[in-house]
Scaffold this motif. Structure first.
Motif, PDB file in Angstrom:
ATOM      1  N   ALA A   1       7.727 -17.504  79.900  1.00 47.91           N
ATOM      2  CA  ALA A   1       8.342 -18.786  80.238  1.00 47.91           C
ATOM      3  C   ALA A   1       9.613 -18.544  81.045  1.00 47.91           C
ATOM      4  O   ALA A   1      10.208 -17.467  80.983  1.00 47.91           O
ATOM      5  CB  ALA A   1       8.659 -19.592  78.978  1.00 47.91           C
ATOM      6  N   PHE A   2      10.016 -19.588  81.767  1.00 48.26           N
ATOM      7  CA  PHE A   2      11.252 -19.549  82.540  1.00 48.26           C
ATOM      8  C   PHE A   2      12.126 -20.748  82.223  1.00 48.26           C
ATOM      9  O   PHE A   2      11.622 -21.883  82.205  1.00 48.26           O
ATOM     10  CB  PHE A   2      10.968 -19.626  84.053  1.00 48.26           C
ATOM     11  N   PRO A   3      13.420 -20.542  82.025  1.00 45.30           N
ATOM     12  CA  PRO A   3      14.330 -21.688  82.108  1.00 45.30           C
ATOM     13  C   PRO A   3      14.379 -22.118  83.574  1.00 45.30           C
ATOM     14  O   PRO A   3      14.335 -21.277  84.482  1.00 45.30           O
ATOM     15  CB  PRO A   3      15.672 -21.123  81.657  1.00 45.30           C
ATOM     16  N   VAL A   4      14.454 -23.400  83.794  1.00 43.00           N
ATOM     17  CA  VAL A   4      14.560 -23.923  85.160  1.00 43.00           C
ATOM     18  C   VAL A   4      15.995 -24.400  85.355  1.00 43.00           C
ATOM     19  O   VAL A   4      16.528 -25.163  84.537  1.00 43.00           O
ATOM     20  CB  VAL A   4      13.582 -25.099  85.386  1.00 43.00           C
TER      21      VAL A   4
ATOM     22  N   ILE B   1      17.847 -27.329  83.370  1.00 45.19           N
ATOM     23  CA  ILE B   1      17.306 -28.695  83.438  1.00 45.19           C
ATOM     24  C   ILE B   1      15.910 -28.784  82.841  1.00 45.19           C
ATOM     25  O   ILE B   1      15.363 -29.876  82.697  1.00 45.19           O
ATOM     26  CB  ILE B   1      17.279 -29.212  84.891  1.00 45.19           C
ATOM     27  N   GLY B   2      15.322 -27.644  82.472  1.00 44.15           N
ATOM     28  CA  GLY B   2      13.992 -27.672  81.893  1.00 44.15           C
ATOM     29  C   GLY B   2      13.487 -26.275  81.598  1.00 44.15           C
ATOM     30  O   GLY B   2      14.204 -25.286  81.802  1.00 44.15           O
ATOM     31  N   VAL B   3      12.253 -26.208  81.093  1.00 41.89           N
ATOM     32  CA  VAL B   3      11.601 -24.932  80.801  1.00 41.89           C
ATOM     33  C   VAL B   3      10.155 -25.025  81.252  1.00 41.89           C
ATOM     34  O   VAL B   3       9.469 -26.020  80.983  1.00 41.89           O
ATOM     35  CB  VAL B   3      11.649 -24.602  79.295  1.00 41.89           C
ATOM     36  N   VAL B   4       9.690 -23.993  81.931  1.00 43.03           N
ATOM     37  CA  VAL B   4       8.279 -23.887  82.320  1.00 43.03           C
ATOM     38  C   VAL B   4       7.674 -22.728  81.556  1.00 43.03           C
ATOM     39  O   VAL B   4       8.166 -21.600  81.639  1.00 43.03           O
ATOM     40  CB  VAL B   4       8.099 -23.646  83.828  1.00 43.03           C
ATOM     41  N   SER B   5       6.619 -22.998  80.803  1.00 45.16           N
ATOM     42  CA  SER B   5       5.950 -21.952  80.026  1.00 45.16           C
ATOM     43  C   SER B   5       4.535 -21.732  80.537  1.00 45.16           C
ATOM     44  O   SER B   5       4.016 -22.523  81.337  1.00 45.16           O
ATOM     45  CB  SER B   5       5.900 -22.348  78.545  1.00 45.16           C
ATOM     46  N   GLN B   6       3.923 -20.685  80.048  1.00 48.09           N
ATOM     47  CA  GLN B   6       2.526 -20.441  80.389  1.00 48.09           C
ATOM     48  C   GLN B   6       1.651 -21.591  79.929  1.00 48.09           C
ATOM     49  O   GLN B   6       0.655 -21.917  80.577  1.00 48.09           O
ATOM     50  CB  GLN B   6       2.053 -19.129  79.767  1.00 48.09           C
TER      51      GLN B   6
ATOM     52  N   ALA C   1       9.840 -28.002  89.028  1.00 49.95           N
ATOM     53  CA  ALA C   1      10.344 -29.328  88.689  1.00 49.95           C
ATOM     54  C   ALA C   1       9.225 -30.248  88.217  1.00 49.95           C
ATOM     55  O   ALA C   1       9.432 -31.103  87.350  1.00 49.95           O
ATOM     56  CB  ALA C   1      11.060 -29.943  89.884  1.00 49.95           C
ATOM     57  N   GLU C   2       8.030 -30.080  88.764  1.00 60.19           N
ATOM     58  CA  GLU C   2       6.899 -30.937  88.403  1.00 60.19           C
ATOM     59  C   GLU C   2       6.189 -30.475  87.133  1.00 60.19           C
ATOM     60  O   GLU C   2       5.567 -31.281  86.440  1.00 60.19           O
ATOM     61  CB  GLU C   2       5.908 -30.977  89.573  1.00 60.19           C
ATOM     62  N   LEU C   3       6.293 -29.190  86.822  1.00 61.08           N
ATOM     63  CA  LEU C   3       5.591 -28.636  85.668  1.00 61.08           C
ATOM     64  C   LEU C   3       6.457 -28.508  84.425  1.00 61.08           C
ATOM     65  O   LEU C   3       5.946 -28.464  83.307  1.00 61.08           O
ATOM     66  CB  LEU C   3       5.048 -27.245  86.018  1.00 61.08           C
ATOM     67  N   MET C   4       7.757 -28.489  84.598  1.00 64.52           N
ATOM     68  CA  MET C   4       8.641 -28.154  83.483  1.00 64.52           C
ATOM     69  C   MET C   4       8.668 -29.223  82.394  1.00 64.52           C
ATOM     70  O   MET C   4       8.396 -30.402  82.630  1.00 64.52           O
ATOM     71  CB  MET C   4      10.066 -27.929  83.996  1.00 64.52           C
ATOM     72  N   THR C   5       9.004 -28.762  81.190  1.00 63.05           N
ATOM     73  CA  THR C   5       9.283 -29.658  80.077  1.00 63.05           C
ATOM     74  C   THR C   5      10.776 -29.978  80.130  1.00 63.05           C
ATOM     75  O   THR C   5      11.611 -29.072  80.137  1.00 63.05           O
ATOM     76  CB  THR C   5       8.938 -28.990  78.734  1.00 63.05           C
TER      77      THR C   5
END
Length: 221
Positions: free
Chosen positions: A36-39, A47-52, A87-91
């Motif tokens: 996962a990545f912090p965004v 501003i968000g997190v994107v995970s697998q 930005a479109e995928l993140m939680t």
């Protein structure tokens, strides 16, 4: 002292900007061996997190032809899965913690929000680290002898002003067995309850020889 997030967090953190592409994130995940990545925005604030899991939704949706009902129920999920950037995928908003957050609180946040990791931010919201489930659970690797010493010195002697010689404390793989003769039943139960809060304690086996109650009097007899 209780451990806090700053004691176990990983740093530096592999993060992505909100414009990061789907393919670019996959490549970075493979290279950095993260899931996962912090965004962050242009100012470095989280501003968000994107995970697998977020990215896997895209693949799953591509293999599914949603019917009218699922389209209504999962409109937002489908919309998110169609995203091509961070930005479109993140939680969002992200669940974050500060560096001085106790590990017990970090564990509660992970459990309640069903997340595997938490970005660590400073007072201005800037990313300074990340803490995972494994990091939080690392307190249970504490040596048994160190746990025993804290129970005898910090809990029994300094916490309850009791004579450590009245107690037998053994610790094996984090499991504490407490024997001995407390002055009162209430004092014994309080000591047991406090031992549960010692870092690294997995379980407490109460083998205390409690004073018998005197008829008509309470536990402190």
């Amino acid at each position: 002292m209780k451990s806090c997030v700053r004691d176990v967090m990983a740093t530096p953190v592999v993060a992505v900007k909100k414009t990061a592409s789907f393919k670019g994130m996959i490549v970075r995940m493979q290279k950095a061996r993260v899931s996962a990545f912090p965004v962050i925005n242009d100012d470095g604030r989280v501003i968000g997190v994107v995970s697998q899991a977020d990215m896997l939704n895209r693949e799953a949706d591509l293999a599914t032809s949603p019917g009218p009902l699922s389209g209504v129920l999962r409109y937002r999920d489908h919309q998110k899965a169609a995203g091509a950037t961070a930005a479109e995928l993140m939680t969002s908003p992200p669940v974050t913690v500060g560096p001085d957050t106790p590990l017990a609180e970090a564990a509660r946040l992970m459990r309640d929000h069903r997340v595997k990791r938490l970005p660590v931010t400073n007072a201005t919201g800037h990313l300074i680290g990340i803490v995972s489930r494994a990091d939080v659970l690392s307190v249970y690797s504490r040596p048994d002898e160190e746990i025993r010493r804290e129970i005898l010195e910090n809990v029994i002697l300094n916490g309850f002003f009791a004579d450590p010689d009245r107690f037998e404390v053994t610790v094996s793989s984090g499991v504490v067995t407490l024997g001995g003769h407390p002055e009162t039943a209430a004092r014994g139960r309080d000591i047991v309850a406090e031992i549960w809060h010692v870092e690294g304690v997995v379980a407490v086996r109460d083998r205390l020889a409690y004073p018998s109650r005197v008829a008509g009097r309470g536990d402190d007899a």
